[in-house]
Enzyme design. Structure first.
Site, PDB file in Angstrom:
ATOM      1  N   ASP A 165       0.593  -1.589  -0.198  1.00  0.00           N
ATOM      2  CA  ASP A 165      -0.433  -0.194  -0.261  1.00  0.00           C
ATOM      3  C   ASP A 165       0.934   1.227   0.134  1.00  0.00           C
ATOM      4  O   ASP A 165       0.285   2.258  -1.031  1.00  0.00           O
ATOM      5  CB  ASP A 165      -0.267  -0.257   1.085  1.00  0.00           C
ATOM      6  CG  ASP A 165      -2.349   0.566   1.204  1.00  0.00           C
ATOM      7  OD1 ASP A 165      -2.563   1.389  -0.211  1.00  0.00           O
ATOM      8  OD2 ASP A 165      -2.793   0.996   2.487  1.00  0.00           O
ATOM      9  N   HIS A 168      -3.923   1.928  -7.253  1.00  0.00           N
ATOM     10  CA  HIS A 168      -5.216   2.441  -6.359  1.00  0.00           C
ATOM     11  C   HIS A 168      -7.013   2.001  -6.711  1.00  0.00           C
ATOM     12  O   HIS A 168      -7.077   0.965  -6.694  1.00  0.00           O
ATOM     13  CB  HIS A 168      -5.479   2.923  -5.041  1.00  0.00           C
ATOM     14  CG  HIS A 168      -4.860   3.121  -4.272  1.00  0.00           C
ATOM     15  ND1 HIS A 168      -3.743   3.676  -3.611  1.00  0.00           N
ATOM     16  CD2 HIS A 168      -5.126   2.300  -2.404  1.00  0.00           C
ATOM     17  CE1 HIS A 168      -2.689   3.335  -3.375  1.00  0.00           C
ATOM     18  NE2 HIS A 168      -4.027   2.556  -2.130  1.00  0.00           N
ATOM     19  N   HIS A 183      -6.270  -1.840  -7.533  1.00  0.00           N
ATOM     20  CA  HIS A 183      -6.612  -2.110  -6.566  1.00  0.00           C
ATOM     21  C   HIS A 183      -8.227  -2.219  -7.033  1.00  0.00           C
ATOM     22  O   HIS A 183      -9.091  -3.908  -6.088  1.00  0.00           O
ATOM     23  CB  HIS A 183      -6.407  -2.216  -5.625  1.00  0.00           C
ATOM     24  CG  HIS A 183      -7.121  -2.286  -4.495  1.00  0.00           C
ATOM     25  ND1 HIS A 183      -8.316  -1.180  -3.813  1.00  0.00           N
ATOM     26  CD2 HIS A 183      -6.485  -3.003  -3.275  1.00  0.00           C
ATOM     27  CE1 HIS A 183      -8.407  -2.378  -2.629  1.00  0.00           C
ATOM     28  NE2 HIS A 183      -8.270  -2.459  -2.571  1.00  0.00           N
ATOM     29  N   HIS A 198      -5.241  -5.914   1.191  1.00  0.00           N
ATOM     30  CA  HIS A 198      -5.301  -4.423   0.582  1.00  0.00           C
ATOM     31  C   HIS A 198      -4.635  -4.193  -0.121  1.00  0.00           C
ATOM     32  O   HIS A 198      -4.210  -3.967  -1.725  1.00  0.00           O
ATOM     33  CB  HIS A 198      -5.845  -3.190   1.069  1.00  0.00           C
ATOM     34  CG  HIS A 198      -5.747  -2.617   1.006  1.00  0.00           C
ATOM     35  ND1 HIS A 198      -7.102  -1.673  -0.456  1.00  0.00           N
ATOM     36  CD2 HIS A 198      -4.539  -1.496   0.559  1.00  0.00           C
ATOM     37  CE1 HIS A 198      -6.547  -0.343  -0.438  1.00  0.00           C
ATOM     38  NE2 HIS A 198      -5.634  -0.245   0.040  1.00  0.00           N
TER      39      HIS A 198
END
Length: 379
Positions: free
Chosen positions: A186, A269, A272, A286
């Protein structure tokens, strides 16, 4: 002669905005100082604690010992595990049974996201005490909302940041290493997304242009991850707090949190969020999915192979995924890849902060190419 008060009134360019939590406290045994910190902030009386399993087992006994002497009554409610509208509504209803002065979120990223949502619904200040360094969400004024099945449903944005973020690194050191490593994924994307956002003159998550400060913090975050990641993994293997682990926890929580929110998000992201549409990926964390999103972003941007190889090598060394198979997706499943790509480019998604037009077809090609490079690197 009067002073002008209309500077900028006729300009439509967004202002630069930097946002942050009110106070950050980190170190071994920090939980024992929570009462002192809450008192410093003027909080007293009943406080609602939304706590994951680890927090209830390891932190709640300390809260019960240390908070009442400073005038705080902890009321601990178990977090059910998913930051969903259903869970938020359940906890808001629970909070309606008595007046609270604040909400504390204790646990992983989804527990803190849920606590922020509940505090916002109740118009109360929120304090975050992570038990993991697995995401950069604790610093922020937003929550990722999931369906009960684990797919990304949407986002909530708030006007207020946490009053306090308090991180007990003794607790983090005892958490599963996979959680810390997911935090690397992340946080690793933070610099590369902030860089793209700055190049495109895109807006950051709080609706302004990125400040130079935010971009610099995002770069510092990346530098610490590359320098200290393997040593921090060794510390967690030994359940030990070390200077390397302290720096990594700060990077995962604070630097990445400030860097993503005030520096801006881009393709990593968004990918993701696309990956989260695929049920087979729901077992992945995540940051593991963001890591593959970062590979896709670097390939799509056409970054130098030296940079791409450095990131692949780092991910391999700490245990982050570099292939679709490692995040639960069959690389030959064209339908899944297309679904990811189409979700990545929906209107308003951060993929459009790239300094070029981003299409679903280009994302699908970049996903396949990133996966192929990842497999070649493993072999």
């Amino acid at each position: 002669m009067g002073y002008r008060t209309d500077f900028g009134r006729d300009h439509h360019r967004p202002l630069a905005v930097f946002a942050s939590p009110g106070r950050y406290v980190q170190g071994p045994g920090a939980t024992w100082e929570l009462g002192t910190e809450l008192k410093r902030l003027g909080l007293s009386g009943p406080v609602l604690f939304i706590a994951g399993g680890t927090a209830r087992r390891t932190l709640a006994p300390i809260w019960q010992d240390t908070l009442p002497p400073v005038g705080v009554t902890p009321v601990v409610e178990a977090f059910a595990g998913e930051c969903s509208e259903q869970e938020i509504n359940r906890l808001v209803a629970r909070a309606a049974t008595q007046p609270f002065s604040a909400v504390v979120g204790a646990g992983g990223g989804k527990a803190s996201d849920t606590a922020r949502a509940v505090a916002d619904e109740l118009d109360l200040p929120v304090v975050i005490t992570p038990t993991l360094a697995s995401t950069d969400s604790p610093c922020s004024a937003l929550s990722v909302i999931y369906t009960n099945g684990g797919a990304v449903e949407g986002f909530r944005f708030y006007n207020r940041h946490p009053l306090l973020l308090l991180v007990d690194t003794e607790v983090v050191a005892r958490a599963p290493k996979r959680q810390l490593v997911a935090g690397f994924g992340d946080a690793l994307a933070t610099w590369f997304e902030a860089r793209s956002c700055r190049q495109s003159h895109g807006c950051n998550v709080v609706g302004g242009y990125p400040t130079t400060t935010a971009t610099a913090l995002a770069k510092l975050c990346c530098d610490i991850l590359l320098a200290d990641g393997p040593a921090a993994c060794s510390a967690v293997d030994a359940h030990a707090t070390t200077p390397a682990l302290e720096r990594i926890v700060e990077a995962n929580n604070l630097l990445s949190g400030l860097g993503f929110e005030s520096g801006g998000l881009a393709l990593a992201h968004a990918v993701h969020n696309g990956i989260s549409e695929i049920p087979a990926s729901h077992a992945m964390l995540h940051g593991e999915k963001v890591a593959f999103g970062l590979h896709t972003q670097l390939v799509m941007e056409g970054q130098p192979q030296s940079e791409i190889q450095e990131i692949y090598s780092y991910c391999r060394s700490v245990g982050l995924p570099t292939t679709l198979q490692q995040i639960g997706i069959n690389p030959d499943d064209d339908e899944a890849i297309q679904r990811i790509a189409e979700r990545t480019v929906i209107p308003g998604e951060s993929s459009h902060n790239e300094p070029f037009e981003v299409t679903a077809a280009a994302v699908a090609d970049a996903i396949r190419a990133a996966d192929q490079q990842g497999r070649a690197y493993i072999n």
